[in-house]
Design a protein around this motif. Structure first.
Motif, PDB file in Angstrom:
ATOM      1  N   ASN A  31      14.107   3.581  -2.829  1.00  0.00           N
ATOM      2  CA  ASN A  31      12.967   4.246  -2.222  1.00  0.00           C
ATOM      3  C   ASN A  31      12.687   3.670  -0.843  1.00  0.00           C
ATOM      4  O   ASN A  31      13.254   2.654  -0.464  1.00  0.00           O
ATOM      5  N   PHE A  45       0.846  -2.051  -0.983  1.00  0.00           N
ATOM      6  CA  PHE A  45       2.284  -1.749  -0.941  1.00  0.00           C
ATOM      7  C   PHE A  45       2.455  -0.330  -1.467  1.00  0.00           C
ATOM      8  O   PHE A  45       1.933   0.004  -2.533  1.00  0.00           O
ATOM      9  N   LYS A  47       5.442   2.793  -2.135  1.00  0.00           N
ATOM     10  CA  LYS A  47       6.826   3.269  -2.018  1.00  0.00           C
ATOM     11  C   LYS A  47       6.862   4.745  -2.331  1.00  0.00           C
ATOM     12  O   LYS A  47       6.054   5.250  -3.111  1.00  0.00           O
ATOM     13  N   MET A  90       0.458   0.100  -4.907  1.00  0.00           N
ATOM     14  CA  MET A  90       0.036  -1.053  -5.712  1.00  0.00           C
ATOM     15  C   MET A  90      -0.465  -2.172  -4.810  1.00  0.00           C
ATOM     16  O   MET A  90      -0.323  -2.106  -3.571  1.00  0.00           O
TER      17      MET A  90
HETATM   18  P1  ADP Z   1      13.052   0.016  -4.934  1.00  0.00           P
HETATM   19  O1  ADP Z   1      12.274   0.754  -5.988  1.00  0.00           O
HETATM   20  O2  ADP Z   1      13.497   0.895  -3.811  1.00  0.00           O
HETATM   21  O3  ADP Z   1      14.173  -0.832  -5.486  1.00  0.00           O
HETATM   22  P2  ADP Z   1      11.371  -2.338  -4.750  1.00  0.00           P
HETATM   23  O4  ADP Z   1      10.278  -2.106  -5.721  1.00  0.00           O
HETATM   24  O5  ADP Z   1      12.474  -3.248  -5.191  1.00  0.00           O
HETATM   25  O6  ADP Z   1      11.985  -0.962  -4.237  1.00  0.00           O
HETATM   26  O7  ADP Z   1      10.713  -2.908  -3.409  1.00  0.00           O
HETATM   27  C1  ADP Z   1      11.356  -2.927  -2.141  1.00  0.00           C
HETATM   28  C2  ADP Z   1      10.997  -4.192  -1.369  1.00  0.00           C
HETATM   29  O8  ADP Z   1       9.585  -4.336  -1.295  1.00  0.00           O
HETATM   30  C3  ADP Z   1      11.509  -5.466  -2.013  1.00  0.00           C
HETATM   31  O9  ADP Z   1      12.044  -6.277  -0.993  1.00  0.00           O
HETATM   32  C4  ADP Z   1      10.310  -6.135  -2.610  1.00  0.00           C
HETATM   33  O10 ADP Z   1      10.364  -7.528  -2.511  1.00  0.00           O
HETATM   34  C5  ADP Z   1       9.148  -5.601  -1.791  1.00  0.00           C
HETATM   35  N1  ADP Z   1       7.985  -5.354  -2.677  1.00  0.00           N
HETATM   36  C6  ADP Z   1       7.977  -4.631  -3.821  1.00  0.00           C
HETATM   37  N2  ADP Z   1       6.743  -4.582  -4.355  1.00  0.00           N
HETATM   38  C7  ADP Z   1       5.953  -5.296  -3.545  1.00  0.00           C
HETATM   39  C8  ADP Z   1       4.543  -5.623  -3.548  1.00  0.00           C
HETATM   40  N3  ADP Z   1       3.739  -5.183  -4.519  1.00  0.00           N
HETATM   41  N4  ADP Z   1       4.057  -6.400  -2.545  1.00  0.00           N
HETATM   42  C9  ADP Z   1       4.871  -6.834  -1.563  1.00  0.00           C
HETATM   43  N5  ADP Z   1       6.183  -6.555  -1.487  1.00  0.00           N
HETATM   44  C10 ADP Z   1       6.729  -5.792  -2.464  1.00  0.00           C
END
Ligand code: ADP
Length: 291
Positions: A31, A45, A47, A90
């Motif tokens: 994402n 945050f 996505k 979130m």
């Molecule tokens: P995907 O669903 O595309 O795999 P992720 O959930 O793994 O995405 O998140 C992408 C990036 O954002 C990662 O580098 C992660 O460390 C960071 N990240 C995810 N959730 C949070 C959050 N709640 N707060 C800060 N950084 C976040």
């Protein structure tokens, strides 16, 4: 690149506050993501993925809430989720400037994962299906782990592999043999349904500035706890302090013999998503168990 206007507007409507700043966050597999500052000073945050299936972020939000309810390990608080436009917002977790180098945080993660695994249920699976990465993950509830792992983990990925052209006859025959062997390799009577993160590779936890480990991006279900552990060892990122602390609370017995068997599930997922060398790794794991 920035957050699409329709996602921003839907999020502002859901939270009742306007976004005053937006910075892209990179590093996700699937994402797009951003760190937003709201008018009230909060950071969020978010996505999004215009191509996501309608229940994609809803099922991630459900998984995060399920983990939060267990109260064993911190997860970001879900603020809003939407099927259309598809997004999930979130709590922003500010990562520790020390990164993952603090053994005390790794220890805490090990202890807290063990406490999560101590949350048990009567059946394997979950009341709803979800996703592992971008692939569907079925979770129909059953009382037998052997049956669950055989059909809904190995079998479901075999069906995807067939569609993706990743299941030549020799691999299919070997996987069917492995499925037949599962009652010998796994002892249903010795296994309990534990609450799992479900996709626990090193990219799916953050050490927060407070030192708290925080789990993100889960593929939650109830299953054999060793499958979470096997995943932590597949791609690295979990130091020895994590494993030692885990075992102080949940000692392991015979896990080494099952580690690669359980790694087969994420390996099949990776083969189906990326092909290439994962297929070779899949074949070598199957050979280990069925010759
Ligand atoms: P995907 O669903 O595309 O795999 P992720 O959930 O793994 O995405 O998140 C992408 C990036 O954002 C990662 O580098 C992660 O460390 C960071 N990240 C995810 N959730 C949070 C959050 N709640 N707060 C800060 N950084 C976040």
């Amino acid at each position: 690149m920035t957050i699409p206007a329709e996602v921003r507007q839907a999020l502002e409507a859901a939270l009742g506050v306007t976004v005053v700043d937006s910075r892209m966050v990179y590093g996700g597999d699937i994402n797009q993501a951003a760190r937003l500052t709201l008018r009230d000073g909060e950071t969020v945050f978010v996505k999004w993925n215009p191509a996501a299936r309608p229940d994609f972020f809803r099922s991630e939000a459900h998984g995060l809430r399920e983990l939060a309810r267990a109260g064993a390990v911190r997860v970001p608080v879900v603020l809003a989720e939407s099927d259309s436009p598809p997004f999930l917002a979130m709590e922003w977790i500010e990562p520790s400037a020390r990164g993952r180098s603090d053994p005390a945080s790794a220890e805490r993660l090990g202890r807290q994962l063990a406490l999560l695994h101590n949350c048990t249920a009567d059946m394997y699976g979950l009341e709803q299906d979800n996703y592992i990465g971008s692939l569907p993950q079925p979770n129909s509830q059953t009382r037998s782990w052997v049956e669950f792992f055989r059909d809904q983990r190995i079998g479901a990925q075999m069906a995807i592999a067939r569609r993706e052209g990743q299941l030549p006859p020799a691999r299919e025959a070997a996987l069917v043999r492995l499925q037949e062997w599962l009652p010998v390799l796994l002892d249903d009577a010795a296994i309990r349904p534990s609450l799992l993160h479900g996709d626990l590779w090193g990219g799916n936890y953050i050490i927060a500035a407070s030192g708290d480990p925080v789990l993100i991006d889960p593929a939650v279900y109830y299953g054999h706890r060793e499958i979470d552990l096997a995943m932590t060892e597949l791609f690295g990122g979990f130091p020895p302090a994590f494993h030692n602390a885990y075992q102080e609370i949940c000692p392991l017995d015979g896990y080494e013999q099952r580690r690669e068997l359980y790694q087969l599930y994420p390996l099949l997922v990776h083969m189906n998503l990326f092909g290439g060398s994962y297929a070779t790794h899949v074949d070598s794991v199957i050979r280990r168990y069925v010759g």
